[in-house]
Write a protein that holds these residues in place. Structure first.
Motif, PDB file in Angstrom:
ATOM      1  N   LEU A 397      80.650-104.835  19.237  1.00  0.00           N
ATOM      2  CA  LEU A 397      81.330-106.052  19.711  1.00  0.00           C
ATOM      3  C   LEU A 397      81.800-105.920  21.154  1.00  0.00           C
ATOM      4  CD1 LEU A 397      83.281-107.312  16.579  1.00  0.00           C
ATOM      5  CD2 LEU A 397      81.156-108.175  17.533  1.00  0.00           C
ATOM      6  N   GLY A 398      81.454-104.822  21.806  1.00  0.00           N
ATOM      7  CA  GLY A 398      81.707-104.682  23.236  1.00  0.00           C
ATOM      8  C   GLY A 398      83.174-104.561  23.604  1.00  0.00           C
ATOM      9  N   TYR A 399      83.481-104.940  24.839  1.00  0.00           N
ATOM     10  CA  TYR A 399      84.843-104.792  25.357  1.00  0.00           C
ATOM     11  C   TYR A 399      85.391-106.122  25.844  1.00  0.00           C
ATOM     12  CZ  TYR A 399      83.664 -99.967  24.920  1.00  0.00           C
ATOM     13  OH  TYR A 399      83.291 -98.771  24.389  1.00  0.00           O
ATOM     14  N   ALA A 400      86.644-106.315  25.538  1.00  0.00           N
ATOM     15  CA  ALA A 400      87.274-107.601  25.845  1.00  0.00           C
ATOM     16  C   ALA A 400      87.360-107.838  27.341  1.00  0.00           C
ATOM     17  CB  ALA A 400      88.654-107.655  25.213  1.00  0.00           C
ATOM     18  N   ILE A 401      87.065-109.048  27.732  1.00  0.00           N
ATOM     19  CA  ILE A 401      87.215-109.464  29.125  1.00  0.00           C
ATOM     20  C   ILE A 401      88.514-110.245  29.250  1.00  0.00           C
ATOM     21  CG2 ILE A 401      86.211-110.873  30.955  1.00  0.00           C
ATOM     22  CD1 ILE A 401      84.147-108.916  30.291  1.00  0.00           C
ATOM     23  N   GLY A 402      88.834-111.009  28.255  1.00  0.00           N
ATOM     24  CA  GLY A 402      90.060-111.796  28.301  1.00  0.00           C
ATOM     25  C   GLY A 402      90.129-112.757  27.139  1.00  0.00           C
ATOM     26  N   GLN A 403      91.169-113.555  27.151  1.00  0.00           N
ATOM     27  CA  GLN A 403      91.378-114.489  26.053  1.00  0.00           C
ATOM     28  C   GLN A 403      91.254-115.911  26.583  1.00  0.00           C
ATOM     29  OE1 GLN A 403      95.102-113.874  24.088  1.00  0.00           O
ATOM     30  NE2 GLN A 403      94.339-114.550  22.103  1.00  0.00           N
ATOM     31  N   ILE A 404      90.587-116.757  25.805  1.00  0.00           N
ATOM     32  CA  ILE A 404      90.341-118.118  26.265  1.00  0.00           C
ATOM     33  C   ILE A 404      91.217-119.078  25.475  1.00  0.00           C
ATOM     34  CG2 ILE A 404      88.570-119.872  26.601  1.00  0.00           C
ATOM     35  CD1 ILE A 404      86.515-117.553  26.222  1.00  0.00           C
ATOM     36  N   HIS A 405      91.981-119.889  26.185  1.00  0.00           N
ATOM     37  CA  HIS A 405      92.860-120.880  25.555  1.00  0.00           C
ATOM     38  C   HIS A 405      93.755-120.270  24.476  1.00  0.00           C
ATOM     39  CE1 HIS A 405      91.167-124.327  27.609  1.00  0.00           C
ATOM     40  NE2 HIS A 405      89.966-123.829  27.374  1.00  0.00           N
ATOM     41  N   GLY A 406      94.019-118.994  24.594  1.00  0.00           N
ATOM     42  CA  GLY A 406      94.884-118.357  23.607  1.00  0.00           C
ATOM     43  C   GLY A 406      94.275-118.315  22.219  1.00  0.00           C
ATOM     44  N   ILE A 407      93.015-118.670  22.080  1.00  0.00           N
ATOM     45  CA  ILE A 407      92.400-118.735  20.751  1.00  0.00           C
ATOM     46  C   ILE A 407      91.255-117.742  20.623  1.00  0.00           C
ATOM     47  CG2 ILE A 407      91.177-120.199  19.093  1.00  0.00           C
ATOM     48  CD1 ILE A 407      92.518-122.610  20.456  1.00  0.00           C
ATOM     49  N   TYR A 408      90.399-117.719  21.622  1.00  0.00           N
ATOM     50  CA  TYR A 408      89.185-116.903  21.529  1.00  0.00           C
ATOM     51  C   TYR A 408      89.237-115.684  22.438  1.00  0.00           C
ATOM     52  CZ  TYR A 408      87.404-121.105  19.330  1.00  0.00           C
ATOM     53  OH  TYR A 408      87.232-122.174  18.508  1.00  0.00           O
ATOM     54  N   ILE A 409      88.661-114.604  21.940  1.00  0.00           N
ATOM     55  CA  ILE A 409      88.498-113.430  22.787  1.00  0.00           C
ATOM     56  C   ILE A 409      87.073-113.432  23.314  1.00  0.00           C
ATOM     57  CG2 ILE A 409      88.399-110.917  22.843  1.00  0.00           C
ATOM     58  CD1 ILE A 409      90.450-110.961  20.517  1.00  0.00           C
ATOM     59  N   LEU A 410      86.950-113.228  24.617  1.00  0.00           N
ATOM     60  CA  LEU A 410      85.621-113.121  25.210  1.00  0.00           C
ATOM     61  C   LEU A 410      85.336-111.652  25.459  1.00  0.00           C
ATOM     62  CD1 LEU A 410      83.154-114.553  26.455  1.00  0.00           C
ATOM     63  CD2 LEU A 410      84.349-114.498  28.646  1.00  0.00           C
ATOM     64  N   SER A 411      84.185-111.192  24.988  1.00  0.00           N
ATOM     65  CA  SER A 411      83.893-109.772  25.109  1.00  0.00           C
ATOM     66  C   SER A 411      82.475-109.573  25.614  1.00  0.00           C
ATOM     67  CB  SER A 411      84.070-109.124  23.730  1.00  0.00           C
ATOM     68  OG  SER A 411      83.523-107.835  23.721  1.00  0.00           O
ATOM     69  N   GLN A 412      82.297-108.530  26.432  1.00  0.00           N
ATOM     70  CA  GLN A 412      80.954-108.245  26.929  1.00  0.00           C
ATOM     71  C   GLN A 412      80.325-107.138  26.095  1.00  0.00           C
ATOM     72  OE1 GLN A 412      80.538-107.837  31.146  1.00  0.00           O
ATOM     73  NE2 GLN A 412      78.811-106.425  30.960  1.00  0.00           N
ATOM     74  N   THR A 413      79.092-107.364  25.637  1.00  0.00           N
ATOM     75  CA  THR A 413      78.419-106.357  24.814  1.00  0.00           C
ATOM     76  C   THR A 413      77.182-105.840  25.538  1.00  0.00           C
ATOM     77  OG1 THR A 413      76.884-107.895  23.756  1.00  0.00           O
ATOM     78  CG2 THR A 413      79.058-107.686  22.758  1.00  0.00           C
ATOM     79  N   ALA A 414      76.523-104.877  24.908  1.00  0.00           N
ATOM     80  CA  ALA A 414      75.332-104.306  25.534  1.00  0.00           C
ATOM     81  C   ALA A 414      74.256-105.359  25.753  1.00  0.00           C
ATOM     82  CB  ALA A 414      74.790-103.181  24.661  1.00  0.00           C
ATOM     83  N   GLU A 415      74.228-106.353  24.856  1.00  0.00           N
ATOM     84  CA  GLU A 415      73.126-107.312  24.937  1.00  0.00           C
ATOM     85  C   GLU A 415      73.533-108.719  25.338  1.00  0.00           C
ATOM     86  OE1 GLU A 415      71.603-106.562  20.977  1.00  0.00           O
ATOM     87  OE2 GLU A 415      71.700-104.496  21.710  1.00  0.00           O
ATOM     88  N   GLY A 416      74.806-108.919  25.590  1.00  0.00           N
ATOM     89  CA  GLY A 416      75.221-110.267  25.941  1.00  0.00           C
ATOM     90  C   GLY A 416      76.727-110.396  25.856  1.00  0.00           C
ATOM     91  N   ILE A 417      77.171-111.486  25.264  1.00  0.00           N
ATOM     92  CA  ILE A 417      78.610-111.668  25.096  1.00  0.00           C
ATOM     93  C   ILE A 417      78.933-112.020  23.651  1.00  0.00           C
ATOM     94  CG2 ILE A 417      79.025-112.416  27.481  1.00  0.00           C
ATOM     95  CD1 ILE A 417      79.111-115.307  26.410  1.00  0.00           C
ATOM     96  N   VAL A 418      80.191-111.757  23.303  1.00  0.00           N
ATOM     97  CA  VAL A 418      80.654-112.120  21.977  1.00  0.00           C
ATOM     98  C   VAL A 418      81.925-112.942  22.129  1.00  0.00           C
ATOM     99  CG1 VAL A 418      81.893-111.165  19.994  1.00  0.00           C
ATOM    100  CG2 VAL A 418      79.635-110.300  20.559  1.00  0.00           C
ATOM    101  N   ILE A 419      82.026-114.003  21.348  1.00  0.00           N
ATOM    102  CA  ILE A 419      83.240-114.801  21.348  1.00  0.00           C
ATOM    103  C   ILE A 419      83.868-114.658  19.957  1.00  0.00           C
ATOM    104  CG2 ILE A 419      84.214-117.111  21.601  1.00  0.00           C
ATOM    105  CD1 ILE A 419      81.629-117.760  23.240  1.00  0.00           C
ATOM    106  N   VAL A 420      85.127-114.263  19.924  1.00  0.00           N
ATOM    107  CA  VAL A 420      85.770-113.984  18.649  1.00  0.00           C
ATOM    108  C   VAL A 420      86.873-115.009  18.384  1.00  0.00           C
ATOM    109  CG1 VAL A 420      87.121-112.302  17.343  1.00  0.00           C
ATOM    110  CG2 VAL A 420      85.379-111.510  18.941  1.00  0.00           C
TER     111      VAL A 420
END
Ligand code: ADP
Ligand code: MG
Length: 587
Positions: A397-420
């Protein structure tokens, strides 16, 4: 009443009368006719089946195949009752390999329609022969040459023209056609190597090219199933399950894409359906229906398909075994959806999430301080220098870049991005932990400094009396103190800092709906899930990068964390390729 009946003499029914009666068992509408005809084509080893329908099958059903055909001398036997080429004696019944075996279908169908059968066992079309019945002329058979390629065509016109009582029960063209489609879907799923085409009122409405099993399921269920399914493959000595089931996030409002086949035969079986539901339990949003095509192969000695002439029922020697095996196969497949595998397979792609789940939750304790130094370093380095993160495959699930609207975590992974979805993920993790500790019988209970008295309805107070010892096992110590009041003395330790009154209210609104006194035993997962919901991170709560990374690691570790326990997805992966496509890069 006439003389003969009053005499009550036993006499054998004429062939015509007998066929009319037995037609009642096998043929009740166009779809049951079509089922028999397609099954005959499959039994004949057809590789291509063309189906022609007019007016929902009420005017015409025509099935043409390229199977082995019927010998000229056998043509009239095909229409005789109890005449079959598929079994010889009752010993063969124990190890059926064909779909038909009663030798009853063509006799019955031809008794209640204008019927024609054309067949040829030779490659040379001119050698084809047809047989027709003239019901008016005492069921006289007409056999004459009729050109036909190798294979068989059966034509059924004006179904029930001579049994008006039954004809009255036919529904609208649309409804009858839907039933026909259902039959075609089932048989097509079970025989992916056979191509099917369907013509309704002169228009091609279905075209299933030959392919392998998952290709066929994709065509029948619709394309998005393909990217939202998991494979099942499980072996026991006397049982084998294979097939594809939809992800818990890929559900439907109707149970219309649920198919179970036993030894290649579609069956409808409550017990097996129940097993599959249990396999999915607690990852499917309440009221939604999973999607599946599961093929069970069972030693024919252990299952009896000869239960009913046309209903798709079976009887097991040992149904408990079958139930346990199927449940296990499904839940194992679901538990196996690990984060890493899901990402590497590119799942889930397009998720049809169920309707939003209304939830109430409190400030929860955030899982803090567990992220490693490297996690934090990597993420902040990226934030600061914009140099990109060293994302290794070992952290799916990669590493967190930051939080969006206090709801979602944006993370960068080896193959793209993940939104949690922070809340959903956290709820899932809490749920699995509570479940685990409950299963291990070590739920910690935390006494409240000040016990909470809560006003409830009389029914709820009664319920507390009934199940307080069960709730105790879950760490919730609660007892009745009056006709309409209860007292909470301790709550599960994992839920500390929760709003106790809200917890109890929500829990009750969940469990008063269950019609059982064994609530905790039978609805354990729902009860825990309702509690876990209270311990989830409130939307808009600010998380540090370290907390986010800790949460990502928790998700990776937690079983089935791809879905929250309401069946909502907890995270979504977008690959670089998909991003590139989005921006028309390199195209
Ligand atoms: P069953 O399928 O139970 O044997 P049916 O009444 O459906 O009984 O068919 C009677 C017989 O006619 C079959 O056993 C088979 O030999 C022959 N038959 C029917 N349809 C076909 C077909 N499409 N291709 C070849 N043979 C067929
Ligand atoms: Mg048959």
């Amino acid at each position: 009443m006439n003389e003969e009946i009053r005499e009550k003499k036993i006499r054998q029914l004429s062939r015509e009368t007998y066929n009319l009666i037995s037609a009642g068992e096998i043929v009740d509408r166009p779809s049951s006719v079509l089922k028999e005809l397609i099954e005959n084509s499959l039994d004949a080893g057809a590789s291509r089946i063309d189906i022609e329908i007019e007016s929902g099958g009420k005017h015409l059903l025509r099935v043409r195949d390229d199977g082995e055909g019927i010998n000229r001398d056998d043509l009239h036997l095909a229409l005789a009752s109890h005449a079959t080429s598929k079994i010889r004696d009752h010993d063969d019944l124990r190890s059926l390999r064909t779909l038909g075996f009663r030798g009853e279908a063509l006799a019955s169908i031809s008794a209640v329609s204008r019927f024609a059968l054309i067949s040829n066992i030779h490659e040379e079309p001119a050698e084809g022969v047809s047989v027709k019945i003239n019901q008016v002329a005492k069921n006289e058979l007409f056999i004459e040459p009729s050109p036909h390629y190798r294979g068989t065509t059966v034509e059924v016109r004006d179904l029930f023209f001579n049994t008006p009582a039954r004809k009255k029960f036919l529904r609208t063209e649309r409804t009858e056609f839907q039933k026909l489609e259902e039959v075609i879907r089932r048989l097509a799923l079970a025989s992916p190597s056979v191509s099917f085409s369907v013509l309704h009122n002169g228009k091609v409405v279905r075209d299933f090219p030959e392919g392998n099993s998952i290709d066929r399921i994709g065509v029948v269920f619709g394309g998005s199933f393909y990217s939202n399914c998991i494979e099942i493959e499980e072996d026991r000595a006397e049982m084998r399950a294979r097939g594809w089931i939809g992800l818990p996030t890929f559900t439907r409002g109707q149970p219309d894409q649920q198919f179970i086949f036993i030894n290649g035969r579609f069956v409808r079986d409550k017990m097996l359906n129940h097993a599959i539901r249990l396999g999915y339990s607690d990852v499917i949003y309440h009221g939604r229906n999973p999607v599946f095509a599961i093929f069970l192969d069972i030693d024919p000695e252990l299952v009896d398909v000869n239960v009913h002439p046309s209903k798709n029922e079976v009887r097991f020697r040992n149904s408990r075994d079958a139930h346990a095996f199927l449940k296990y196969s499904v839940s194992k497949a679901i538990e196996g959806i690990s984060v890493g595998e899901t990402i590497s397979r590119g799942l889930p792609h397009r998720i049809t999430s169920p309707d939003a789940v209304p939830m109430q939750f409190d400030f929860g304790r955030v899982n803090n301080g567990q992220g490693s130094r490297e996690d934090i370093g990597a993420a902040s380095q990226n934030n600061g220098s914009g140099k990109g993160v060293d994302v290794s495959k070992s952290e799916p699930l990669g590493y967190a870049i930051g939080q969006i609207h206090g709801i979602y975590i944006l993370s960068q992974t080896a193959e793209g991005i993940v939104i949690v979805d922070t809340h959903a993920a956290h709820e899932r993790i809490t749920y699995e932990r509570m479940k685990k500790s409950f299963a291990e019988d070590r739920v910690k209970s935390q006494p409240l400094l000040v016990p909470h008295s809560i006003p409830v309805s009389e029914a709820e107070a009664n319920l507390v009396e009934d199940i307080s010892s069960d709730l105790q096992k879950l760490g919730l110590s609660i007892r009745r103190t009056g006709p309409e009041s209860v007292l909470v003395q301790a709550i599960p330790a994992i839920l500390s800092k929760t709003n106790v009154e809200q917890l109890v209210k929500d829990l009750f609104s969940e469990i008063t709906e269950f019609e059982s006194s064994k609530i905790i035993e039978e609805y354990q997962d729902e009860v825990i899930s309702s509690m876990a919901c209270h311990f989830s991170i409130r939307a808009n709560r600010f998380l540090t990068i370290a907390e986010m990374n800790a949460l990502l690691r928790d998700i990776e570790e937690t079983e089935r964390s791809g879905q929250c326990n309401h069946g909502r997805p907890t995270w979504h992966h977008i690959t670089l390729d998909e991003l590139d496509t989005m921006f028309l890069r390199g195209r």
